[in-house]
Scaffold this active site. Structure first.
Site, PDB file in Angstrom:
ATOM      1  N   LYS A 188       0.953  -1.302   0.125  1.00 55.42           N
ATOM      2  CA  LYS A 188       0.099  -0.050  -0.092  1.00 55.42           C
ATOM      3  C   LYS A 188       0.827   1.296  -0.140  1.00 55.42           C
ATOM      4  O   LYS A 188       0.480   2.276  -0.845  1.00 55.42           O
ATOM      5  CB  LYS A 188      -0.868   0.016   1.321  1.00 55.42           C
ATOM      6  CG  LYS A 188      -2.292  -1.020   1.089  1.00 55.42           C
ATOM      7  CD  LYS A 188      -3.000  -0.939   2.370  1.00 55.42           C
ATOM      8  CE  LYS A 188      -4.184  -1.794   1.805  1.00 55.42           C
ATOM      9  NZ  LYS A 188      -5.432  -1.523   3.267  1.00 55.42           N
TER      10      LYS A 188
ATOM     11  N   ASP B  76      -9.920   3.260   2.025  1.00 53.76           N
ATOM     12  CA  ASP B  76     -10.026   2.789   3.381  1.00 53.76           C
ATOM     13  C   ASP B  76     -10.829   3.425   4.429  1.00 53.76           C
ATOM     14  O   ASP B  76     -11.726   2.930   5.381  1.00 53.76           O
ATOM     15  CB  ASP B  76      -8.558   2.466   3.976  1.00 53.76           C
ATOM     16  CG  ASP B  76      -8.111   0.873   3.224  1.00 53.76           C
ATOM     17  OD1 ASP B  76      -8.998   0.128   2.780  1.00 53.76           O
ATOM     18  OD2 ASP B  76      -6.870   0.876   3.070  1.00 53.76           O
TER      19      ASP B  76
END
Ligand code: ATR
Length: 283
Positions: free
Chosen positions: A72, A108
């Site tokens: 990420k 997220d």
């Protein structure tokens, strides 16, 4: 599903990736929405991430990609630009192809907030929140909560220095939000922390039944809402303790669905079939 010459491709890049729930969830969404695309797991060892991103660039029929552990943060410099949410957390979970360029986004935080509203009917503005952990997941959660108007964040971590660094980052970007740090240890009582209304576990503790408690779970009581980002197992010892003491509690399942739904919408421009995504995961 019929694969023909018009089929688009989507991936989740991770390592390992076999545990990922995204292929099942996203493929169900594509099928329900009638989109001619396949969504596949792509196991990318860390030293080959740059090559994988080159591969994405070479794909004119790329629908989009998700990015999971451990890529990420590492993927950030390999992309052409970042959406503000990805910039704010320094991490990407969604790649969007636009006119030959690769944009990095992060769903997220927004997925977490949507899950809080849906599962716990929790209004974040003005809230005091205790966040357990100070890693990548904590950064996404803390940033989202500060952006949504939480008044105070208390970051509890076993390694205090790491929590201090995160607190400085969040406070510098959200001066209206008060951010403090405490040592996370087993004897800690939640009642020792003033005014906590929501407690969020972002650590990996609870993945295994043998994990010792993060703090004194017996100190939880009803007005406190508890959210554990872990979804497998669906009921961690923290969630069990919270529910048995009358707290409303939720696991990471709803966040998983909502972050995926937002990614789907970024790629396709159509509303995500959230119910179908939920059902696909329950199978
Ligand atoms: P992620 O990106 O999923 O957040 P991470 O960056 O590795 O993963 O962060 C893991 C978090 O879980 C950290 O806050 C870590 O605490 P430390 O900073 O002290 O390492 C926390 N964590 C992991 N195992 C733990 C344990 N056994 N007890 C307490 N905290 C733990």
């Amino acid at each position: 599903m019929r694969i023909d010459g018009h089929c688009k491709l989507a991936f989740v890049l991770g390592y390992p990736v076999a545990h990922s729930a995204s292929p099942v969830m996203q493929q169900a969404a594509l099928a329900v929405a009638g989109i001619n695309a396949v969504y596949l797991p792509w196991a990318v060892p860390p030293d080959r991430l740059a090559g994988a991103v080159q591969g994405l660039r070479a794909m004119e029929n790329l629908l989009g990609a998700n990015v999971t552990v451990p890529h990420k943060e590492a993927i950030v410099p390999l992309l052409d630009s970042l959406m503000p949410e990805a910039e704010a957390v320094g991490a990407v979970n969604t790649v969007i192809p636009r006119e030959g360029r690769l944009l990095g986004d992060n769903t997220d935080g927004a997925g977490f907030l949507a899950a809080l509203r849906q599962e716990l009917e929790c209004e974040v503005r003005g809230l005091t929140v205790a966040i357990l952990g100070a890693g990548g997941a904590a950064r996404a959660v803390a940033t989202a909560l500060a952006q949504a108007g939480a008044s105070t964040l208390i970051l509890l971590n076993r390694t205090v220095d790491r929590a201090t660094r995160l607190a400085e980052l969040v406070a510098s970007r959200h001066p209206a939000c008060r951010v403090t740090v405490q040592l996370l240890r087993q004897e800690r009582k939640i009642t020792d922390i003033a005014d906590v209304r929501l407690l969020v576990n972002t650590t990996s503790v609870g993945l295994y039944a043998s994990d010792p408690p993060l703090f004194d779970y017996a100190s939880l009581s009803a007005p406190i809402l508890v959210c554990d980002l872990i979804y497998n197992p669906p009921e961690t010892p923290l969630l069990q303790a919270a529910r048995s003491r009358g707290c409303r509690a939720s696991n990471g399942f709803a966040m998983l669905v909502h972050q995926g739904a937002l990614a789907f919408e970024r790629w396709t421009g159509t509303p995500a079939p959230i119910q179908a995504m939920r059902e696909a995961l329950r199978m």
